[in-house]
Scaffold this motif. Sequence first.
Motif, PDB file in Angstrom:
ATOM      1  N   CYS A 152      -2.571   0.233  -4.144  1.00 42.21           N
ATOM      2  CA  CYS A 152      -2.033  -1.312  -3.529  1.00 42.21           C
ATOM      3  C   CYS A 152      -1.693  -1.904  -4.682  1.00 42.21           C
ATOM      4  N   CYS A 156      -4.834  -3.354   2.489  1.00 41.34           N
ATOM      5  CA  CYS A 156      -5.329  -3.854   1.052  1.00 41.34           C
ATOM      6  C   CYS A 156      -5.403  -5.453   1.371  1.00 41.34           C
ATOM      7  N   GLU A 179       0.793  -1.208  -0.002  1.00 43.99           N
ATOM      8  CA  GLU A 179       0.006   0.194  -0.104  1.00 43.99           C
ATOM      9  C   GLU A 179       0.900   1.072   0.027  1.00 43.99           C
TER      10      GLU A 179
END
Length: 120
Positions: free
Chosen positions: A21, A95, A5
């Motif tokens: 991400c 993420c 990320e």
Amino acid sequence: VQLVESGGGLVQPGGSLRLSCAASGFTFSGYAMSWHRQAPGKERELVASITSAGGSTDYADSVKGRFAISRDNGKRAVYLQMNSLKPEDTAVYYCNALRRDYFGRKFDYWGQGTQVTVSS
């Protein structure tokens, strides 16, 4: 497998941020992707999700109309555009990649998180 990320930071209330991400090590286009967040002292919560082909999205009620999730399967990336940020959006954002195979086995990967702080 790696999910990285980026894009977090400090922003004033009402401001915007775009989280990214970057994925590697797995078949990105075969996975549903999502963003989750965890504030200090609170449980991790789902913020937004997007299907593998990007045809469907879903959002937590607290961010509907303010956040937008998108993905680029060619770039192996998923994004979270965050607008009209509020102090209560302050959290570490993660993420996630998720897939279930024909046998129901779960393949579930997480990034290391990026800090978002909304404060004046």
